[in-house]
Design an enzyme around this catalytic site. Structure first.
Site, PDB file in Angstrom:
ATOM      1  CB  SER A   1      -0.963  -0.038   1.189  1.00 19.29           C
ATOM      2  OG  SER A   1      -1.972   0.917   1.056  1.00 19.29           O
TER       3      SER A   1
ATOM      4  CG  ASP B   1      -6.892  -2.257  -3.353  1.00 16.98           C
ATOM      5  OD1 ASP B   1      -7.520  -1.505  -2.581  1.00 16.98           O
ATOM      6  OD2 ASP B   1      -5.696  -2.518  -3.214  1.00 16.98           O
TER       7      ASP B   1
ATOM      8  CG  HIS C   1      -5.892  -2.234   0.351  1.00 18.85           C
ATOM      9  ND1 HIS C   1      -5.182  -1.640  -0.669  1.00 18.85           N
ATOM     10  CD2 HIS C   1      -5.289  -1.845   1.502  1.00 18.85           C
ATOM     11  CE1 HIS C   1      -4.200  -0.920  -0.151  1.00 18.85           C
ATOM     12  NE2 HIS C   1      -4.239  -1.025   1.157  1.00 18.85           N
TER      13      HIS C   1
END
Length: 695
Positions: free
Chosen positions: A547, A632, A667
């Site tokens: 991320s 995501d 995610h």
């Protein structure tokens, strides 16, 4: 075609990678700067050509790593074998019930359960995740129990985009009520009459939580009242309940500022404001009985402080210090009890827990002995109790749950997470180093290795990890899967770089916005330290991050590619400028105070100077594996997809460059405790294959 046609045989080790179409797309900034993005078209997940390209990348990865399939299976079984499959959490007591979760052998998902009155009482199943997840490729869920313990809100996502559906179960009958609410993005916070709950919903384009609604049981969701709407596009709102259960708090904030309102949980009316939003001021509110609020804030306190304010007038002018600001100690969090405050603090990057008795302000501190560890306040829903639950872990000590008597000061180990097999913590060594950065700052770094394989002669393979954003501190925590690295001779390091808050509030400020490059420089300096001090071979260091940590990976790969043999970048935020300029997608307006506002020329130029996608160039890069999820909602799949497509046209080396897209996840990657291990086994096999390790 979106990509060149590929043969599906695994007998072609010289198989050419997919080639994404080049379709120039001009982007003009508000400052007149023009960029050409040849792969902008990849941002349409409904376009069959996009799916074809992502699928081709997955097939290419599978083909090129086909010779490691057996090893991946071995790694998966190895990691799975350390897990106690029929495991359960330590029960916590709330009123007359003991709540816990447990797993069954072979089960992917938790079973939430409880017992009334005694742990010897019959078990009541609140929700079985394995039943809930049947026929679904993804599941994330939890429960919220009504104050009278008769109802459970089941909050679940079956796609991976963090859009949750709420259903209500009557725990007395086992029946599901007709109530159902879709597309929420929060917990369900009950009113004290057990007849309604509050929740937040997102703007379906930006995913910013912009409304708080109240659902009354038995009514249609379309009738739910909007209790609060956040009109400032830089702010996102949420809802929670105070520790005393007397008030419901609506909070709204962004990375640099927040504000709060409150409602009476017995007789909800209109939200009442605590204090309006102010730039660079964060605060959160709780209540522990009596006529005052506790407010945790960084106002005039970069390391945070705790104040109290009368409920009748909680404006800033009435705030009175309970725990004043200290320049050398970061106040991380506070938990509130009828007679005690439990305080989690950090000093020089190490956590401490302090107890204050509110009757006389007497206090004491708990001590921890390992050089690198994490200790944190656990889940403590009970208010009138002397027992504090806390967690402890280190790079060599599995996650441990303790109960601590705040009066007698006795601690009881309730559970150390079992690690099956021949694991012995005494076989491993942990160190904590303060690494000098290029600007003179000293960066904490936690290191772990296996004693009988480590030689400090610069020959060992190494793996370094970090995150370094949003003020999120990276914990020195145990991982049973990491043993598969350590037992094969790896040195593993966690760099506690600026952008987190391991060293206090200034540590965060010095790694965000116009100081963001400090995050990258710190990571590179820690990496070089491992090599220069003979912990890791100069040609055997691997790095990983996810991320915002994927942004870190992209930046350091551009800045110092020669330092790393390989890099794994998960759900990577790599297209900084394009994302921050597009106010219709997530990670935008309410994150301008983390990265910068591209409408401001100075900030635009600074972000452009490190944005990984924009700074790719013709040179040698390390071996690279990027991973993403099609669904995501936080870092869109097209960022790593575009990055890989562009890099393929530029890099001058013959190193591996792979993209893996989980077509069923978001995610967090694969759901389920075992399916996620398959993704990790692939990442480990990628690294081991580069080093020629095949068993």
């Amino acid at each position: 075609m979106a990509c060149s046609p590929q043969e599906s045989t695994s007998s072609l080790p010289d198989l050419h990678p997919p080639v994404a179409e080049i379709t120039p797309y001009e982007i003009t900034s508000k400052h007149g700067d023009k960029r050409i993005d040849n792969y902008y078209w990849l941002n349409d997940r409904e376009n069959p050509k996009v799916i074809d390209y992502l699928t081709a990348e997955n097939q290419y990865l599978d083909t090129m790593m086909a010779h490691t399939k057996g090893f991946q299976e071995k790694l998966f079984n190895e990691m799975r074998s350390r897990i106690k499959e029929d495991d359960s959490s330590v029960p916590y007591k709330l009123d007359d019930y003991y709540y816990y979760s447990r797993y069954v052998e072979g089960g992917e998902y938790p079973i939430y359960a409880r017992k009334k009155g005694s742990l010897d009482a019959p078990e009541e199943i609140i929700m079985d995740g394995n039943e809930l997840g049947k026929g679904k490729s993804f599941l994330s869920f939890w429960t919220s129990i009504s104050p009278d313990h008769n109802l459970a809100a089941i909050i679940m996502d079956t796609v991976g985009r963090n859009f949750y559906t709420v259903m209500i179960k009557d725990l007395r009958t086992g029946e599901m009520l007709l109530d159902q609410i879709e597309n929420i993005r929060s917990n369900a916070v009950w009113t004290n009459d057990n007849k309604s709950f509050y929740y937040s919903i997102p703007d379906m384009k930006t995913l910013r939580n912009y409304q708080i609604k109240r659902h009354i049981l038995g009514e249609y969701a379309t009738q739910d009242e909007v209790v609060f709407e956040e009109k400032d596009q830089t702010l996102s709102c949420g809802v929670e309940k105070t520790k005393s259960k007397k008030y419901i708090i609506i909070g709204s904030g962004r990375t640099d500022a927040s504000y709060a309102m409150y409602l009476d949980a017995d007789n909800p009316g209109k939200p009442k404001l605590i204090n309006p939003v102010q730039d660079n001021v964060q605060y959160s509110v709780d209540h522990a009985g009596g006529d005052k609020f506790y407010i945790y804030t960084n106002r005039d306190a970069v390391n945070y402080r705790l104040v109290e304010a009368p409920i009748s007038n909680p404006e800033i002018g009435t705030w009175k210090d309970v725990i004043p600001h200290r320049s050398d100690i970061f106040l991380e969090s506070v938990d509130y009890f009828k007679d005690y405050l439990a305080i989690q603090e950090t000093k020089e990057g190490l956590a401490n827990i302090r107890i204050i008795k509110t009757a006389d302000n007497s206090e004491h501190q708990m001590e921890f002995e390992e050089p690198a560890y994490y200790a944190g306040l656990g889940y403590n829903p009970a208010f009138d109790t002397k027992i504090l639950r806390y967690s402890y872990t280190s790079l060599t000590t599995p996650n441990s749950t303790y109960d601590y008597n705040m009066e007698s000061r006795e601690k009881t180990l309730m559970k150390e997470q079992p690690v099956l097999g021949d694991f012995n913590k005494e076989n491993y060594q942990t160190e904590r180093i303060m690494v000098p950065a290029r600007d003179g700052k000293r960066i904490p770094m936690s290191i772990v290795y296996r004693k009988d394989t480590f030689k400090k002669d610069g020959s060992s393979p190494g793996w370094i990890y970090s995150y370094g954003s949003y003020g999120s501190s990276t914990e020195s925590a145990f991982s049973s899967t990491r043993l598969s690295l350590l037992d094969r001779g790896f040195v593993y390091a966690i760099a506690h770089i600026r952008g987190g808050q391991e060293m206090g509030g200034e540590w965060y400020e010095d790694g965000k916005m116009m100081n963001k490059k400090n995050t990258f420089f710190d990571f590179i300096d820690c990496s070089k330290w491992l090599q220069d001090n003979n912990y890791v071979a100069k040609d055997k260091l691997f790095a990983s991050g996810g991320s915002a940590g994927g942004l870190l990976m992209g930046a350091v790969t551009n800045m110092a590619p020669e330092v790393y043999r390989g890099v794994i970048s998960q759900v990577a935020f790599v297209d900084v400028i394009t994302t921050m300029e597009d106010e219709t997608i997530p990670l935008t307006t309410f994150e301008w105070m983390e990265w910068g506002n591209p409408n401001i020329k100075e900030q635009y130029d600074y972000m452009m100077s490190y944005s990984p996608y924009d700074n790719l160039e013709a040179k040698d890069y390390p071996h690279l594996l990027l991973t993403t999820g099609l669904h995501d909602s936080q870092v869109q799949y097209w960022e790593p997809a575009k990055y890989v497509a562009k890099l393929r046209t530029l890099k001058t080396d013959n190193n591996k460059l792979f993209l893996y897209t989980n077509m069923d996840a978001g995610h967090g990657g694969a759901s389920g405790r075992f399916e996620s291990l398959k993704e990790l086994a692939r990442e480990y096999a990628f690294v081991f294959d580069i080093l020629g390790i095949n068993e």
